[in-house]
Design a protein around this motif. Structure first.
Motif, PDB file in Angstrom:
ATOM      1  N   ARG A 206       0.862  -1.228  -0.052  1.00 55.79           N
ATOM      2  CA  ARG A 206       0.061  -0.037  -0.149  1.00 55.79           C
ATOM      3  C   ARG A 206       0.983   1.249   0.086  1.00 55.79           C
ATOM      4  O   ARG A 206       2.101   1.184   0.659  1.00 55.79           O
ATOM      5  CB  ARG A 206      -0.795  -0.048   1.272  1.00 55.79           C
ATOM      6  N   LYS A 229       1.076  -4.048   3.617  1.00 54.60           N
ATOM      7  CA  LYS A 229      -0.212  -3.734   3.901  1.00 54.60           C
ATOM      8  C   LYS A 229      -0.455  -3.818   5.685  1.00 54.60           C
ATOM      9  O   LYS A 229      -1.155  -2.934   6.130  1.00 54.60           O
ATOM     10  CB  LYS A 229      -1.252  -5.014   3.484  1.00 54.60           C
ATOM     11  N   ASP A 230       0.473  -4.711   6.262  1.00 65.54           N
ATOM     12  CA  ASP A 230       0.088  -4.870   7.811  1.00 65.54           C
ATOM     13  C   ASP A 230       0.564  -3.645   8.422  1.00 65.54           C
ATOM     14  O   ASP A 230       0.354  -3.265   9.398  1.00 65.54           O
ATOM     15  CB  ASP A 230       0.930  -6.247   8.128  1.00 65.54           C
ATOM     16  N   ARG A 231       1.563  -2.923   7.626  1.00 69.60           N
ATOM     17  CA  ARG A 231       2.035  -1.549   8.298  1.00 69.60           C
ATOM     18  C   ARG A 231       1.343  -0.580   7.773  1.00 69.60           C
ATOM     19  O   ARG A 231       1.623   0.770   8.252  1.00 69.60           O
ATOM     20  CB  ARG A 231       3.545  -1.283   8.167  1.00 69.60           C
ATOM     21  N   PRO A 233      -2.531   0.260   8.174  1.00 72.70           N
ATOM     22  CA  PRO A 233      -3.865   0.198   8.492  1.00 72.70           C
ATOM     23  C   PRO A 233      -4.410   1.624   8.028  1.00 72.70           C
ATOM     24  O   PRO A 233      -3.620   2.429   7.977  1.00 72.70           O
ATOM     25  CB  PRO A 233      -3.789  -0.086   9.946  1.00 72.70           C
ATOM     26  N   PRO A 234      -5.675   1.701   7.968  1.00 75.60           N
ATOM     27  CA  PRO A 234      -6.296   3.108   7.278  1.00 75.60           C
ATOM     28  C   PRO A 234      -5.703   4.277   8.550  1.00 75.60           C
ATOM     29  O   PRO A 234      -5.692   5.261   7.663  1.00 75.60           O
ATOM     30  CB  PRO A 234      -7.891   2.593   7.404  1.00 75.60           C
ATOM     31  N   ARG A 236      -3.248   4.835   9.901  1.00 70.19           N
ATOM     32  CA  ARG A 236      -1.760   5.030   9.627  1.00 70.19           C
ATOM     33  C   ARG A 236      -1.844   5.970   8.267  1.00 70.19           C
ATOM     34  O   ARG A 236      -1.183   6.961   8.092  1.00 70.19           O
ATOM     35  CB  ARG A 236      -1.006   3.946   9.699  1.00 70.19           C
TER      36      ARG A 236
END
Length: 252
Positions: A206, A229-231, A233-234, A236
């Motif tokens: 992302r 993606k794991d780092r 999130p919406p 952040r």
């Protein structure tokens, strides 16, 4: 400066005069400048005399309106013609990468693609297709969408762009390939102020991107923060979007 006060008052007043003259394509009179800037006519007249002497202001007719001078325009054009965009923006990339500990890109729009001009790898590197000098499709990358949204600022302009450079390729299951949906999405990008790539170019990756204008009406480049993606999130991504806009406004 943070408190809005210039360290050199006379220089600041001269710059304010140039800014105000630049707002009036048909010129602006001494009386109008005095009213708009709240400066005494005597001080204005002296500063305008210095600006005219160096060619940064012009007054074609005695007692007539003032215009930006040819030297002002020539200086600006020389800067843009010889500007090393990578050198100018790289300090920003380094600062942003250090702040978020993620990979940062800078890219420009070239037709239907983006070209990567610079990249700062984070300590936590991730495998991506982006390389300096490389290309990716504009419609499915964060930098590409940031560039498209402000280069083609209407639905009609975006649809004309997709007609010229389409059909839009599918890179992942999240890629937007419908011109109408892309136009609607880019309108949301403009309203939000930054673009998102939600695994639209590469699965599991992302990014958040903002345009860089450097005084122009259309962006000359875009910068992005990219992470797994794991780092991202919406919450952040929203934080990065706002901070990235602020960082660009402060530095370039």
């Amino acid at each position: 400066m943070a408190d809005g006060r210039s360290p050199v008052g006379s220089v600041d007043r001269a710059l304010l005069i140039l800014q105000e003259i630049g707002k009036h394509s048909r010129g602006v009179t001494l009386d109008e400048l005095a009213t708009r800037l709240g400066l005494p006519k005597s001080s204005l007249h002296r500063l305008l005399g210095a600006l005219k002497h160096r060619g940064f202001a012009a007054q074609p007719e005695p007692s007539g309106p003032y215009f930006l001078g040819t030297e002002m325009l020539a200086t600006a054009f020389r800067f843009y013609e010889t500007m090393d965009l990578r050198s100018l923006v790289r300090p920003l990339l380094l600062r942003v990468s250090d702040e978020f500990a993620e990979t940062v890109h800078m890219a420009m729009l070239d037709g239907g693609e983006v070209v990567y001009l610079d990249k700062v790898e984070a300590v936590r590197t991730i495998t991506m297709t982006s390389v300096v000098g490389g290309r990716n499709a504009a419609h499915c990358t964060g930098v590409g969408k940031a560039l498209l949204a402000w280069t083609y600022p209407t639905d009609e302009a975006i649809k004309a762009w997709t007609a010229q450079y389409g059909p839009l390729a599918t890179r992942t299951r999240n890629t937007m390939t419908n011109p109408a949906k892309l136009a609607t999405h880019l309108d949301q990008v403009r309203q939000r102020g930054y673009a998102l790539d939600l695994e639209e170019n590469e699965p599991g990756v992302r990014c958040v991107a903002v345009p860089v204008f450097l005084g122009r009406t259309a962006p000359v480049a875009a910068v992005s923060v990219t992470a797994l993606k794991d780092r991202m999130p919406p919450a952040r991504m929203e934080e990065i979007g706002h901070r990235l806009r602020q960082a660009v406004a402060e530095q370039v």
